[in-house]
Design a protein around this motif. Structure first.
Motif, PDB file in Angstrom:
ATOM      1  N   GLY A 286       0.797  -1.222   0.000  1.00 16.17           N
ATOM      2  CA  GLY A 286       0.000   0.000   0.000  1.00 16.17           C
ATOM      3  C   GLY A 286       0.828   1.269   0.000  1.00 16.17           C
ATOM      4  O   GLY A 286       1.853   1.384  -0.678  1.00 16.17           O
ATOM      5  N   VAL A 287       0.407   2.224   0.821  1.00 15.68           N
ATOM      6  CA  VAL A 287       1.047   3.533   0.863  1.00 15.68           C
ATOM      7  C   VAL A 287       2.472   3.448   1.408  1.00 15.68           C
ATOM      8  O   VAL A 287       3.312   4.298   1.096  1.00 15.68           O
ATOM      9  N   ASP A 288       2.754   2.396   2.200  1.00 17.02           N
ATOM     10  CA  ASP A 288       4.094   2.284   2.784  1.00 17.02           C
ATOM     11  C   ASP A 288       5.149   1.868   1.771  1.00 17.02           C
ATOM     12  O   ASP A 288       6.342   2.045   2.029  1.00 17.02           O
ATOM     13  N   ARG A 290       5.696   3.340  -1.062  1.00 14.09           N
ATOM     14  CA  ARG A 290       6.318   4.602  -1.476  1.00 14.09           C
ATOM     15  C   ARG A 290       7.235   5.152  -0.378  1.00 14.09           C
ATOM     16  O   ARG A 290       8.336   5.632  -0.661  1.00 14.09           O
ATOM     17  N   ARG A 291       6.777   5.068   0.868  1.00 12.24           N
ATOM     18  CA  ARG A 291       7.589   5.572   1.981  1.00 12.24           C
ATOM     19  C   ARG A 291       8.891   4.780   2.110  1.00 12.24           C
ATOM     20  O   ARG A 291       9.963   5.350   2.344  1.00 12.24           O
ATOM     21  N   ARG A 474      11.735  12.601  -6.574  1.00 15.34           N
ATOM     22  CA  ARG A 474      11.105  11.675  -5.636  1.00 15.34           C
ATOM     23  C   ARG A 474      11.097  12.109  -4.175  1.00 15.34           C
ATOM     24  O   ARG A 474      10.335  11.565  -3.385  1.00 15.34           O
ATOM     25  N   PHE A 490       0.895  11.147   2.624  1.00 17.94           N
ATOM     26  CA  PHE A 490       1.202   9.924   1.876  1.00 17.94           C
ATOM     27  C   PHE A 490      -0.077   9.171   1.506  1.00 17.94           C
ATOM     28  O   PHE A 490      -0.204   8.627   0.405  1.00 17.94           O
ATOM     29  N   GLU A 491      -1.049   9.147   2.429  1.00 21.86           N
ATOM     30  CA  GLU A 491      -2.308   8.456   2.160  1.00 21.86           C
ATOM     31  C   GLU A 491      -3.031   9.081   0.973  1.00 21.86           C
ATOM     32  O   GLU A 491      -3.645   8.379   0.165  1.00 21.86           O
ATOM     33  N   HIS A 492      -2.959  10.404   0.838  1.00 16.75           N
ATOM     34  CA  HIS A 492      -3.605  11.106  -0.277  1.00 16.75           C
ATOM     35  C   HIS A 492      -2.708  11.180  -1.514  1.00 16.75           C
ATOM     36  O   HIS A 492      -3.050  11.871  -2.476  1.00 16.75           O
ATOM     37  N   ARG A 493      -1.568  10.501  -1.464  1.00 15.81           N
ATOM     38  CA  ARG A 493      -0.658  10.374  -2.605  1.00 15.81           C
ATOM     39  C   ARG A 493      -0.245  11.731  -3.191  1.00 15.81           C
ATOM     40  O   ARG A 493      -0.202  11.925  -4.411  1.00 15.81           O
ATOM     41  N   VAL A 494       0.037  12.677  -2.325  1.00 11.72           N
ATOM     42  CA  VAL A 494       0.502  13.996  -2.759  1.00 11.72           C
ATOM     43  C   VAL A 494       1.897  13.835  -3.364  1.00 11.72           C
ATOM     44  O   VAL A 494       2.754  13.148  -2.808  1.00 11.72           O
ATOM     45  N   SER A 495       2.145  14.456  -4.515  1.00 13.91           N
ATOM     46  CA  SER A 495       3.436  14.315  -5.194  1.00 13.91           C
ATOM     47  C   SER A 495       4.541  14.968  -4.382  1.00 13.91           C
ATOM     48  O   SER A 495       4.310  15.900  -3.605  1.00 13.91           O
TER      49      SER A 495
END
Length: 523
Positions: A286-288, A290-291, A474, A490-495
């Motif tokens: 999921g969102v993690d 990207r993190r 990035r 991060f949850e809202h996938r902000v660039s």
């Protein structure tokens, strides 16, 4: 405990108070947190010392006589590039093992117990280095010492980022880089003092000095408080409150310990709603995902920007033709300037965003590496001193920008529930990449291998350019954000390039409303 609107309200009040807190008030409120974090981070002095020590010992006549072989082409005893790589990479391999163990142990038993156990192992393993009869045993000693070093790498940034408020976080996390540089400075100083000895103590004294740090740090950490975040993740609210009280001063009547605990609980519950697990596998879900990519990337580019030349500074200059004594003197000047640079970065980070500092640092490093490579073609007698001067400037730039801000970024951009494991993965990737970097550097500089000399800088200028490009596209900006705000960004996938302008309110709705929140662009 029911996590209703009251918890969210208390958490928001604490978060607002934390973001409005001035540096002076934070220092007055959290003096104990500053002390304990600095003590735990000082374990990294040992790693900075030893990893720099190896690069400097390759310029030592007695070390090469003991552990090297005679080279007809060089006309002296040298440790081959293959064994140099074995020594450097032995430590890195041990660190990867130590990181993976520390990720599990610190989650289960806490940061304090993990560090205490690692310090005990450190004291034992230094004996192997000190009494090593040959280079094979020396490699084993480096592998063993790497295990506690890996634990220190994992625990220090996680603890520093959890025991202090937003305004103190960059100072405490970047102090870790200061500890590295202090270790490197001591390494150059000890080498310069012992290098001229005509016996085995020329290299045994530098190894023995490593016993100076573990014992006083160990005694201090017996009394250190655990992170309140760790207690909340283990469902122990009372212990978390007790820990927070031990980290703060009792003299501030405006500090509400219950509201701060509520903020920690709210952030923990928010992350549990976003994703339930806390395993290594969850770092890639999921969102993690990207993190994890960003945190791993931040540490990977740190190895690929030419920084390895700093650890080989004295060896680099001797291979380029400088007298070993002068190279050690310049190495001390290099590390002293690195300490000044790290202190200067604290001033810089209070005014400039982490992303801006990181990107600008890489741009400067790229220009310096190209300059060093170009100077290698100069026929002037003083060109080696010009190369030395440029590498000292490189160290200042690195320790003013990329070096310290890396520790701030990796501790802020990973989620709190997965922080220890994300840092473990990132640092393991860092050490794995360093294995490649060390092999390349040893062969590039060794007179018995490729013998590139200062032209080596051109190669690392190329990897620095790739690193700079990744940072631009990035790396997001976490400056001034609470952990709950970062979770929602991060949850809202902000660039990455819009992080600084996007406004988030993670406390606007209750957690059972699917953690919904509004996001708007700042005017």
């Amino acid at each position: 405990m029911a996590h209703d609107g009251t918890l969210a309200s208390e958490a928001k009040h604490a978060a607002d108070a934390e973001q409005e807190m001035t540096l002076l008030r934070a220092v007055k409120l959290y003096p104990k947190a500053i002390f304990w974090s600095a003590l735990l981070s000082s374990t990294l002095i040992m790693e900075g010392y030893d990893l720099s020590l190896l690069g400097n010992l390759y310029a030592s006549k007695e070390f090469n006589k003991k552990f090297g072989t005679y080279s007809e082409s060089a006309g002296k005893h040298v440790v081959s590039a293959a064994w140099q790589s074995g020594l450097s990479n032995g430590a890195r391999a041990g660190e990867i093992l130590g990181l993976l163990l520390a990720g599990w142990v610190s989650d289960r038993y806490g940061y304090r117990i993990t560090t205490i156990g690692s310090l005990i192992l450190m004291i034992m393993f230094i004996f192997v280095l000190f009494f090593a009869p040959n280079i094979q045993v020396l490699v084993v000693g480096e592998v063993l010492c790497g295990i506690p070093w890996g634990a220190f790498q994992s625990v220090s940034p996680a603890y520093a980022s959890e025991v202090a408020p937003v305004v103190l976080r960059p100072y405490l996390t970047t102090f870790i880089n200061m500890c590295w540089v202090i270790g490197q400075f001591f390494s150059a100083a000890v080498n310069k003092g012992s290098n001229t000895r005509p016996d085995e103590w020329a290299y045994r004294i530098p190894f023995a000095v490593q016993w100076v740090w573990p014992i006083p740090i160990l005694v201090g950490l017996v009394f250190a408080p655990e992170s309140p975040w760790w207690y909340i993740r283990h469902g122990n609210r009372e212990a978390a409150k007790s820990s927070l009280l031990r980290l703060t001063s009792r003299n501030d009547p405006n500090f509400n310990v219950d509201e701060t605990i509520a903020m920690i609980e709210h952030t923990n519950e928010l992350e549990k709603k976003i994703k339930e697990g806390v395993t290594y596998l969850d770092c890639f879900k999921g969102v993690d995902l990207r993190r994890t990519e960003i945190v791993v990337g931040v540490w990977l580019v740190q190895t690929l920007g030419g920084q390895n030349l700093m650890g080989y500074f004295a060896y680099f200059l001797t291979q380029a033709g400088m007298d070993p004594s002068n190279s050690f003197s310049l190495s001390m000047a290099q590390n002293a300037l690195g300490i000044v640079g790290t202190a200067g970065s604290w001033f810089l980070m209070s005014r400039v965003g982490r992303r801006t500092i990181h990107f600008s640092g890489f741009c400067c490093q790229l220009l310096i590496l190209i300059t060093v490579g170009s100077l290698s073609f100069s026929q002037a007698n003083n060109s080696i001193w010009a190369i030395g001067a440029m590498l000292i400037i490189f160290t200042f730039v690195y320790d003013f920008t990329v070096g310290p801000v890396t520790y701030s970024l990796v501790s802020e951009l990973s989620s709190t529930r997965l922080k220890a494991k994300t840092i473990v993965l990132a640092r393991a990737a860092y050490n794995a990449s360093n294995i490649f970097v060390n092999v390349m550097t040893n062969y590039q500089l060794s007179s018995t291998a490729w013998n590139w000399g200062a032209r080596t800088a051109y190669f690392w200028a190329g990897s620095c350019l790739l690193s700079t490009t990744w940072v631009f596209f990035r790396l997001p900006e976490p400056k001034g954000r609470t952990y709950a705000e970062l979770d929602m960004l991060f949850e809202h996938r902000v660039s990455a390039r819009k992080f600084a302008q996007t406004k988030m309110d993670p406390f606007s709705q209750q957690l059972d409303d699917n953690t919904a929140s509004t996001s708007t662009e700042k005017p």
